[in-house]
Design a protein around this motif. Sequence first.
Motif, PDB file in Angstrom:
ATOM      1  N   ALA A 274       0.899  -1.049  -0.008  1.00  0.00           N
ATOM      2  CA  ALA A 274       0.039   0.084  -0.089  1.00  0.00           C
ATOM      3  C   ALA A 274       0.595   1.311   0.097  1.00  0.00           C
ATOM      4  N   ARG A 294     -13.679  -7.588  -2.525  1.00  0.00           N
ATOM      5  CA  ARG A 294     -14.119  -7.019  -1.202  1.00  0.00           C
ATOM      6  C   ARG A 294     -14.600  -8.314  -0.121  1.00  0.00           C
ATOM      7  N   ALA A 318      -2.498   0.531  -9.297  1.00  0.00           N
ATOM      8  CA  ALA A 318      -3.695   0.901  -8.381  1.00  0.00           C
ATOM      9  C   ALA A 318      -4.953   0.201  -9.289  1.00  0.00           C
ATOM     10  N   GLN A 325     -12.399   6.026  -8.309  1.00  0.00           N
ATOM     11  CA  GLN A 325     -11.728   6.214  -7.150  1.00  0.00           C
ATOM     12  C   GLN A 325     -10.934   4.858  -6.830  1.00  0.00           C
ATOM     13  N   GLU A 326      -9.758   5.006  -6.236  1.00  0.00           N
ATOM     14  CA  GLU A 326      -8.899   3.894  -6.061  1.00  0.00           C
ATOM     15  C   GLU A 326      -9.420   3.024  -5.022  1.00  0.00           C
ATOM     16  N   GLY A 328      -7.940  -0.015  -4.413  1.00  0.00           N
ATOM     17  CA  GLY A 328      -6.938  -0.758  -3.703  1.00  0.00           C
ATOM     18  C   GLY A 328      -5.606  -0.845  -4.653  1.00  0.00           C
ATOM     19  N   ARG A 329      -4.578  -1.564  -4.129  1.00  0.00           N
ATOM     20  CA  ARG A 329      -3.466  -1.865  -4.795  1.00  0.00           C
ATOM     21  C   ARG A 329      -2.962  -3.166  -4.792  1.00  0.00           C
ATOM     22  N   SER A 371      -8.613  -0.575  -0.303  1.00  0.00           N
ATOM     23  CA  SER A 371      -8.751   0.660   0.465  1.00  0.00           C
ATOM     24  C   SER A 371     -10.019   0.540   1.308  1.00  0.00           C
ATOM     25  N   PRO A 375     -12.364   7.496   1.796  1.00  0.00           N
ATOM     26  CA  PRO A 375     -11.032   7.872   1.184  1.00  0.00           C
ATOM     27  C   PRO A 375      -9.886   8.177   2.073  1.00  0.00           C
ATOM     28  N   LYS A 377      -7.619   6.049   3.186  1.00  0.00           N
ATOM     29  CA  LYS A 377      -7.113   5.135   4.241  1.00  0.00           C
ATOM     30  C   LYS A 377      -7.076   3.637   3.639  1.00  0.00           C
ATOM     31  N   ARG A 378      -6.270   2.748   3.741  1.00  0.00           N
ATOM     32  CA  ARG A 378      -6.239   1.501   3.203  1.00  0.00           C
ATOM     33  C   ARG A 378      -6.386   0.552   4.247  1.00  0.00           C
ATOM     34  N   GLU A 379      -7.041  -0.649   4.079  1.00  0.00           N
ATOM     35  CA  GLU A 379      -7.216  -1.522   5.163  1.00  0.00           C
ATOM     36  C   GLU A 379      -6.960  -2.956   4.521  1.00  0.00           C
TER      37      GLU A 379
END
Length: 388
Positions: A274, A294, A318, A325-326, A328-329, A371, A375, A377-379
């Motif tokens: 990330a 997800r 990405a 919108q992004e 995740g990565r 993500s 917006p 923050k990634r988890e």
Amino acid sequence: MNRISLSSYRRITVKIGSALLVDRATGLKRAWLSALVDDMARLSAAGTEVLVVSSGAIALGRTILGLGRRTMPLEESQAAASVGQIALAGAWAGELGRHGLTSGQVLVTLGDTEERRRYLNVRATISTLLKMGAVPVINENDTVATTEIRYGDNDRLAARVATMVSCDLLVLLSDVDGLYTAPPERDANALFIPVVDTITPEIMAMAGDASSELSRGGMRTKLDAGRIATGAGAAMIIASGKEMNPLSAIERGARATLFRPSPTPVRAYKTWIAGQLEPAGRIGVDDGALKALRSGKSLLPAGVKSVSGAFSRGDTVAIIGPDGQEAGRGLVAYDAADAVKIAGLKTSDIADVLGYEARAAMVHRDDLVLSARHPGKREVEGQNAQDA
């Protein structure tokens, strides 16, 4: 040390030192190998997957070729490895075959576990062998290696293999039965350490050198392996393999040192993915693919709507949702040119378009960070055993 139920682990890598497998006078210790495989077959029957990192190719080849104990130049070491690898592979295949198990040989170098493209190839091969129910037998490719033959050790290689395929336990079988406060052969007052919670500088200071002429790795390389394995969330055991059925001996409570895994291993790896400041490319996905991601699945080409960027296999990309919108990565499994060709295709159509058999996943779930729902923050999302 308390008894450990090895069958309670999901996937185990077992590393075997040269001195355990090879007698300098008579060659392969067939009876010992047979007893070890009996242990492995028992674990396999209980549902535990077992991988083997087997030293001994050079040592066995030296014996077969009658090269004695003299120091060998590089080309003789490579020739000995070539002869020894065939003999080792045959021995493993024969012993595992007694239990109806199939073996698959994988020859790697440390470089194969460090360079991203080669890393992905090795991981895919080993993972597929396990999925097919085969036992991967892994060895350093000493027939062509140069630096590795002079310096290489299978302790650290085993740790990298274990972390590569998400093992939860690494067992190092060697001619020592665990970690002591000092090398016990030199210090009669050395104390045995049954459990290590964290490998600190003080723990590293206890390391000694290799005690056998057939072994290239001493306690320091074992502790280096421990750092790699425990940092990735795997426990590690250092145990003696000198007696028959060494894995059963561990379960019976034989002396061994247990290194506990890091409590936060996965997040560290996911944070590395990330944290790439500038992804090498962007992959747009449809709503169905995003929902699948997800739920913990991998990204398959069928759910890809667009591809942009000049990325190579193993680069960070990405993942862009339908809203732009992004989302995740992750580490991509294809070069950009091939990713463009297969975007939107079913898995069964990929080979026809590319002209070769390729990976099922565009981004594997193990290499993916999604993500958060808001917006900035990634988890780390939960994972399961399915692919999208």
